[in-house]
Design a protein around this motif. Sequence first.
Motif, mmCIF file in Angstrom:
data_model
loop_
_atom_site.group_PDB
_atom_site.id
_atom_site.type_symbol
_atom_site.label_atom_id
_atom_site.label_comp_id
_atom_site.label_asym_id
_atom_site.label_seq_id
_atom_site.Cartn_x
_atom_site.Cartn_y
_atom_site.Cartn_z
ATOM 1 N N UNK A 110 38.740 -15.556 -12.781
ATOM 2 C CA UNK A 110 37.338 -15.157 -12.912
ATOM 3 C C UNK A 110 36.405 -16.198 -12.306
ATOM 4 N N UNK A 111 36.654 -17.477 -12.566
ATOM 5 C CA UNK A 111 35.768 -18.530 -12.084
ATOM 6 C C UNK A 111 35.810 -18.659 -10.563
ATOM 7 N N UNK A 112 36.988 -18.509 -9.965
ATOM 8 C CA UNK A 112 37.068 -18.603 -8.511
ATOM 9 C C UNK A 112 36.329 -17.447 -7.839
ATOM 10 N N UNK A 113 36.476 -16.251 -8.365
ATOM 11 C CA UNK A 113 35.886 -15.086 -7.722
ATOM 12 C C UNK A 113 34.403 -14.940 -8.011
ATOM 13 N N UNK A 114 33.904 -15.544 -9.076
ATOM 14 C CA UNK A 114 32.497 -15.365 -9.431
ATOM 15 C C UNK A 114 31.559 -16.001 -8.412
ATOM 16 N N UNK A 115 32.057 -16.912 -7.588
ATOM 17 C CA UNK A 115 31.205 -17.576 -6.608
ATOM 18 C C UNK A 115 30.997 -16.741 -5.346
ATOM 19 N N UNK A 116 31.690 -15.618 -5.252
ATOM 20 C CA UNK A 116 31.553 -14.786 -4.067
ATOM 21 C C UNK A 116 30.300 -13.910 -4.160
ATOM 22 N N UNK A 117 29.731 -13.539 -3.004
ATOM 23 C CA UNK A 117 28.535 -12.679 -3.030
ATOM 24 C C UNK A 117 28.844 -11.326 -3.652
ATOM 25 N N UNK A 118 27.825 -10.708 -4.200
ATOM 26 C CA UNK A 118 27.981 -9.379 -4.794
ATOM 27 C C UNK A 118 28.494 -8.384 -3.766
ATOM 28 N N UNK A 119 29.305 -7.458 -4.222
ATOM 29 C CA UNK A 119 29.733 -6.362 -3.378
ATOM 30 C C UNK A 119 30.839 -6.682 -2.405
ATOM 31 N N UNK A 120 31.436 -7.880 -2.508
ATOM 32 C CA UNK A 120 32.468 -8.267 -1.541
ATOM 33 C C UNK A 120 33.848 -8.401 -2.154
ATOM 34 N N UNK A 121 33.972 -8.223 -3.465
ATOM 35 C CA UNK A 121 35.237 -8.519 -4.138
ATOM 36 C C UNK A 121 35.673 -7.360 -5.017
ATOM 37 N N UNK A 122 36.918 -6.934 -4.821
ATOM 38 C CA UNK A 122 37.501 -5.868 -5.636
ATOM 39 C C UNK A 122 38.843 -6.331 -6.175
ATOM 40 N N UNK A 123 39.066 -6.143 -7.457
ATOM 41 C CA UNK A 123 40.339 -6.462 -8.094
ATOM 42 C C UNK A 123 40.946 -5.173 -8.625
ATOM 43 N N UNK A 124 42.193 -4.914 -8.247
ATOM 44 C CA UNK A 124 42.957 -3.801 -8.791
ATOM 45 C C UNK A 124 44.081 -4.406 -9.622
ATOM 46 N N UNK A 125 44.104 -4.105 -10.916
ATOM 47 C CA UNK A 125 44.997 -4.800 -11.839
ATOM 48 C C UNK A 125 45.865 -3.827 -12.616
ATOM 49 N N UNK A 126 47.140 -4.155 -12.695
ATOM 50 C CA UNK A 126 48.091 -3.415 -13.534
ATOM 51 C C UNK A 126 48.759 -4.443 -14.436
ATOM 52 N N UNK A 127 48.282 -4.530 -15.674
ATOM 53 C CA UNK A 127 48.696 -5.599 -16.575
ATOM 54 C C UNK A 127 49.322 -5.030 -17.839
ATOM 55 N N UNK A 128 50.361 -5.702 -18.299
ATOM 56 C CA UNK A 128 50.954 -5.399 -19.601
ATOM 57 C C UNK A 128 50.674 -6.578 -20.525
ATOM 58 N N UNK A 129 50.265 -6.281 -21.746
ATOM 59 C CA UNK A 129 49.889 -7.324 -22.688
ATOM 60 C C UNK A 129 50.997 -7.574 -23.695
ATOM 61 N N UNK A 130 51.194 -8.846 -24.042
ATOM 62 C CA UNK A 130 52.119 -9.121 -25.131
ATOM 63 C C UNK A 130 51.408 -8.785 -26.455
ATOM 64 N N UNK A 131 52.128 -8.748 -27.580
ATOM 65 C CA UNK A 131 51.500 -8.312 -28.835
ATOM 66 C C UNK A 131 50.266 -9.114 -29.226
#
Length: 447
Positions: A110-131
């Motif tokens: 989150x911290x690395x990507x927050x410095x990018x200009x608006x509208x230039x960054x897309x994250x597609x995530x497929x995550x499984x959570x532990x309990x």
Amino acid sequence: MPGTVLLLAASPVGRGRLVDAASVLPVLAAVPPAVLSGTDTATVVELVDPLEPQAVLTRLRAAAAAPGPLTVFVAGQLQLDRRQRLPHLALARTAPATVRYTALPWHWLREELRLRPDGTTTVLADLHADPEVWARLRERPLDTGRNIAVYGRIAPPPPRRTVAAPSYMKAVATLLRSGHRPPPDRLHQQALARLADEGGAGGDLVLTAQPPGAGAPYPATAASFRTGRPAATAASFHPDRHTATAGGAPAGWQLPQPQVASDPLAATAEGVPAGWHTPQAPVTVSPLAATADGVPAPRRDPRPAGADDPHAAIAECVRGGRHGDADVLAARWEQAAVRAHGTASEEALHWAEVRADLAMFAGDAARSCRAWLTVATTRLALGQSPDTPEVEAAVDRAHHQWGQLGDPARARELGPELAELRGRVPGRRQGALDHVRQQLTQLQTHG
């Protein structure tokens, strides 16, 4: 403009594996880079079951510094750091007892990507959570930042002794293999529909987040995918802290030599770190305030209602090489925050951190180091824990800037205070305190 694509698939080796994240890479790798990125041309970086969080951070930082659109595909599993109660992306060597040291903290991404200009960054995530993470998400949603478009799902833990598949990401990859890349929100909906047709993801949390002005709900929402339950927050948007931190690790810092070629933020052709200007947040929302568990929470904004966001003006000064003017502007806002909220307020600390970064951009390592030391000392005096991300980051940044000092006298002056803080805030890198002591000994020996 060319785009950049980062493909990250990671999960532990052995019994702790919840999902076979790497199984999606062959399908994604078969998609042309331009389709993955949605641009005419693109550079693709693959990370498959990486071993070290610092290695992932290095690749992530390089991708975040690249100009043009950035698309990040993340498949893997979330595990909880039991000490700080913060979610991490598990890597190949991660075990429940070693999450803090062997997994990638989610807030680093989150911290690395927050410095990018608006509208230039897309994250597609497929995550499984532990309990533990799954239970936490019911109380505190996953924070994805305020300027990143995020789509995907978080799946609950699979049945015991079962390794799940990254079905959402495979659906995305299959759709892209057609050679057509619809807008990310449409691609997301098509992938969910395909997943539903296959009978999967009955209780998943669905991530849908777009930055302000992108035409999507704000903040992001997550809904149970096949039930009629109301949507619950899945990604908390917060205003940016204008500091160049990476959740506790200065860029390129490799003990025992902190003098490195790369700076914490890659510079653009104009000499300004890529995306350094923060997107203009709504003026009714403030810099971040740290809660007891180290997760930022909003405070009231010291700026008058309707005032322009000053960060854009400051960034323009830096871009033009007018570092003194930039610091003067930041100092004015710091003074206003002190008058309105007090010297140790989160609002004042925000601007102190801005000025610490400005000193770094101006090449004044001594002033930057001193400012970060002051921020860290203030946060500790406020009762914040030594392992709070903001405290760790401040000390790490001070350490990094101390390593850039070319004047032995200034290094000897600031070294003892840094060593004292390192004794209280060891950070995530083993040997940090020993490194400071060794360097001080050498400075004293060689004069």
